[in-house]
Design a protein around this motif. Structure first.
Motif, PDB file in Angstrom:
ATOM      1  N   ALA A  73       0.840  -1.204   0.000  1.00 23.77           N
ATOM      2  CA  ALA A  73       0.000   0.000   0.000  1.00 23.77           C
ATOM      3  C   ALA A  73       0.874   1.253   0.000  1.00 23.77           C
ATOM      4  N   THR A  74       0.323   2.328  -0.537  1.00 23.01           N
ATOM      5  CA  THR A  74       1.075   3.585  -0.563  1.00 23.01           C
ATOM      6  C   THR A  74       0.666   4.536   0.554  1.00 23.01           C
ATOM      7  N   ALA A  75      -0.317   4.107   1.355  1.00 24.48           N
ATOM      8  CA  ALA A  75      -0.731   4.926   2.499  1.00 24.48           C
ATOM      9  C   ALA A  75      -1.447   4.043   3.505  1.00 24.48           C
ATOM     10  N   ALA A  76      -1.580   4.569   4.692  1.00 25.38           N
ATOM     11  CA  ALA A  76      -2.365   3.907   5.732  1.00 25.38           C
ATOM     12  C   ALA A  76      -2.961   4.983   6.624  1.00 25.38           C
ATOM     13  N   VAL A  77      -4.088   4.651   7.190  1.00 29.12           N
ATOM     14  CA  VAL A  77      -4.675   5.480   8.239  1.00 29.12           C
ATOM     15  C   VAL A  77      -4.755   4.590   9.473  1.00 29.12           C
ATOM     16  N   ILE A  78      -4.084   5.019  10.533  1.00 27.96           N
ATOM     17  CA  ILE A  78      -4.147   4.310  11.797  1.00 27.96           C
ATOM     18  C   ILE A  78      -5.208   5.027  12.624  1.00 27.96           C
ATOM     19  N   VAL A  79      -6.275   4.313  12.927  1.00 30.32           N
ATOM     20  CA  VAL A  79      -7.386   4.879  13.695  1.00 30.32           C
ATOM     21  C   VAL A  79      -7.116   4.594  15.168  1.00 30.32           C
ATOM     22  N   CYS A  80      -7.116   5.648  15.948  1.00 28.28           N
ATOM     23  CA  CYS A  80      -6.802   5.543  17.377  1.00 28.28           C
ATOM     24  C   CYS A  80      -7.935   6.122  18.219  1.00 28.28           C
ATOM     25  N   GLY A  81      -8.030   5.630  19.436  1.00 25.57           N
ATOM     26  CA  GLY A  81      -8.887   6.237  20.443  1.00 25.57           C
ATOM     27  C   GLY A  81      -8.029   7.121  21.319  1.00 25.57           C
ATOM     28  N   ASP A  82      -8.390   8.393  21.383  1.00 17.35           N
ATOM     29  CA  ASP A  82      -7.646   9.347  22.215  1.00 17.35           C
ATOM     30  C   ASP A  82      -8.417   9.532  23.516  1.00 17.35           C
ATOM     31  N   LEU A  83      -7.936   8.864  24.560  1.00 15.30           N
ATOM     32  CA  LEU A  83      -8.637   8.863  25.844  1.00 15.30           C
ATOM     33  C   LEU A  83      -8.105   9.897  26.818  1.00 15.30           C
ATOM     34  N   ARG A  84      -7.183  10.719  26.369  1.00 13.78           N
ATOM     35  CA  ARG A  84      -6.481  11.627  27.291  1.00 13.78           C
ATOM     36  C   ARG A  84      -7.392  12.611  28.010  1.00 13.78           C
ATOM     37  N   THR A  85      -8.479  13.032  27.411  1.00 15.15           N
ATOM     38  CA  THR A  85      -9.337  14.033  28.058  1.00 15.15           C
ATOM     39  C   THR A  85     -10.693  13.471  28.459  1.00 15.15           C
ATOM     40  N   MET A 128      -0.542  -3.890  19.404  1.00 12.36           N
ATOM     41  CA  MET A 128      -0.600  -2.488  19.830  1.00 12.36           C
ATOM     42  C   MET A 128       0.793  -1.936  20.116  1.00 12.36           C
ATOM     43  N   LYS A 129       1.624  -2.727  20.780  1.00 12.88           N
ATOM     44  CA  LYS A 129       2.941  -2.248  21.205  1.00 12.88           C
ATOM     45  C   LYS A 129       3.787  -1.735  20.039  1.00 12.88           C
ATOM     46  N   PRO A 130       3.959  -2.486  18.931  1.00 16.33           N
ATOM     47  CA  PRO A 130       4.787  -1.953  17.857  1.00 16.33           C
ATOM     48  C   PRO A 130       4.177  -0.719  17.185  1.00 16.33           C
ATOM     49  N   VAL A 131       2.859  -0.660  17.099  1.00 15.39           N
ATOM     50  CA  VAL A 131       2.220   0.525  16.499  1.00 15.39           C
ATOM     51  C   VAL A 131       2.492   1.748  17.364  1.00 15.39           C
ATOM     52  N   VAL A 132       2.335   1.601  18.671  1.00 17.65           N
ATOM     53  CA  VAL A 132       2.623   2.697  19.600  1.00 17.65           C
ATOM     54  C   VAL A 132       4.071   3.150  19.432  1.00 17.65           C
ATOM     55  N   GLU A 133       4.988   2.197  19.382  1.00 14.76           N
ATOM     56  CA  GLU A 133       6.413   2.538  19.275  1.00 14.76           C
ATOM     57  C   GLU A 133       6.767   3.150  17.926  1.00 14.76           C
ATOM     58  N   ILE A 134       6.320   2.550  16.834  1.00 20.41           N
ATOM     59  CA  ILE A 134       6.666   3.041  15.491  1.00 20.41           C
ATOM     60  C   ILE A 134       6.119   4.444  15.269  1.00 20.41           C
ATOM     61  N   LEU A 135       4.897   4.690  15.738  1.00 22.89           N
ATOM     62  CA  LEU A 135       4.252   5.987  15.493  1.00 22.89           C
ATOM     63  C   LEU A 135       4.446   6.980  16.622  1.00 22.89           C
ATOM     64  N   GLY A 136       5.041   6.558  17.734  1.00 22.58           N
ATOM     65  CA  GLY A 136       5.260   7.469  18.855  1.00 22.58           C
ATOM     66  C   GLY A 136       3.964   7.952  19.480  1.00 22.58           C
ATOM     67  N   LEU A 137       2.994   7.062  19.624  1.00 22.35           N
ATOM     68  CA  LEU A 137       1.704   7.464  20.195  1.00 22.35           C
ATOM     69  C   LEU A 137       1.864   7.802  21.674  1.00 22.35           C
ATOM     70  N   PRO A 138       1.218   8.881  22.104  1.00 21.91           N
ATOM     71  CA  PRO A 138       1.276   9.229  23.528  1.00 21.91           C
ATOM     72  C   PRO A 138       0.476   8.249  24.374  1.00 21.91           C
ATOM     73  N   GLU A 139       0.737   8.275  25.676  1.00 21.75           N
ATOM     74  CA  GLU A 139      -0.013   7.449  26.617  1.00 21.75           C
ATOM     75  C   GLU A 139      -1.490   7.804  26.522  1.00 21.75           C
ATOM     76  N   ARG A 140      -2.342   6.802  26.632  1.00 21.75           N
ATOM     77  CA  ARG A 140      -3.804   6.924  26.538  1.00 21.75           C
ATOM     78  C   ARG A 140      -4.296   7.222  25.127  1.00 21.75           C
ATOM     79  N   VAL A 141      -3.452   7.024  24.117  1.00 16.39           N
ATOM     80  CA  VAL A 141      -3.882   7.013  22.724  1.00 16.39           C
ATOM     81  C   VAL A 141      -3.693   5.571  22.262  1.00 16.39           C
ATOM     82  N   ILE A 142      -4.810   4.907  21.967  1.00 14.12           N
ATOM     83  CA  ILE A 142      -4.812   3.468  21.727  1.00 14.12           C
ATOM     84  C   ILE A 142      -5.119   3.192  20.258  1.00 14.12           C
ATOM     85  N   PRO A 143      -4.229   2.471  19.559  1.00 14.31           N
ATOM     86  CA  PRO A 143      -4.502   2.157  18.154  1.00 14.31           C
ATOM     87  C   PRO A 143      -5.573   1.066  18.041  1.00 14.31           C
ATOM     88  N   LEU A 144      -6.660   1.373  17.339  1.00 17.19           N
ATOM     89  CA  LEU A 144      -7.720   0.399  17.106  1.00 17.19           C
ATOM     90  C   LEU A 144      -7.395  -0.480  15.905  1.00 17.19           C
TER      91      LEU A 144
END
Length: 173
Positions: A73-85, A128-144
């Motif tokens: 694929a030439t693109a991806a959209v990673i859909v995340c839940g942002d639970l921080r607030t 979830m762990k590699p997606v968080v690491e590769i994309l640098g997701l902040p705590e409480r942002v969960i990749p669906l």
């Protein structure tokens, strides 16, 4: 037939991609459609990471066992839940809300002539762990999920007729 119904019925999971970049404007349109989804209490707990960098796509494809199509694929959209607030009460709806956003993303990709497929990340920790690491997701942002997007290879992936009248009940079971 109504164009929206036609798009819904023609949507398919595309796992085979050819060359061809996805313009940033089209990715933004696809994510705008995601943000038009319904949301419990209108909290809109979604956040999207659009990935077009070949190295990032390859790392995600290598890390995710059911997302090898990201290697094409030439693109991806990673859909995340942002639970921080969100409070705990509000946060319990994030999976439903981000799933609704995901379906809108898939339909928008189809409507624009792209192929796309939803590959699950949540709730598997080993995904979830590699997606968080590769994309640098902040705590409480969960990749669906990771949605591969690209130019579909002609006639490789086709829509399936999923209509089963025996699954329909009127007025009561």
């Amino acid at each position: 037939m109504n164009q929206i119904i036609e798009t819904i019925l023609q949507r398919k999971s595309v796992r085979h991609y050819g060359a061809g970049e996805i313009p940033k404007e089209d990715l933004e349109t696809i994510m705008r459609a995601g943000m038009a989804a319904p949301s419990g209490m209108n909290k809109q707990p979604w956040a999207f990471v659009a990935v077009r960098d070949r190295q990032q796509l390859d790392m995600l494809g290598d890390a995710l066992p059911y997302a090898k199509m990201l290697l094409q694929a030439t693109a991806a959209v990673i859909v995340c839940g942002d639970l921080r607030t969100l409070s705990n009460e509000e946060a319990k709806l994030w999976v439903q809300d981000t799933s609704a956003a995901t379906e809108n993303i898939l339909l928008a990709a189809e409507a624009l002539g792209y192929g796309a497929v939803w590959t699950a990340v949540y709730p598997e920790a080993d995904r979830m762990k590699p997606v968080v690491e590769i994309l640098g997701l902040p705590e409480r942002v969960i990749p669906l999920n990771a949605i591969a997007v690209g130019q579909p290879l002609e006639d490789r992936d086709r829509p399936k007729n999923k209509w089963k009248p025996e699954k329909i009940h009127y007025d009561r079971w």
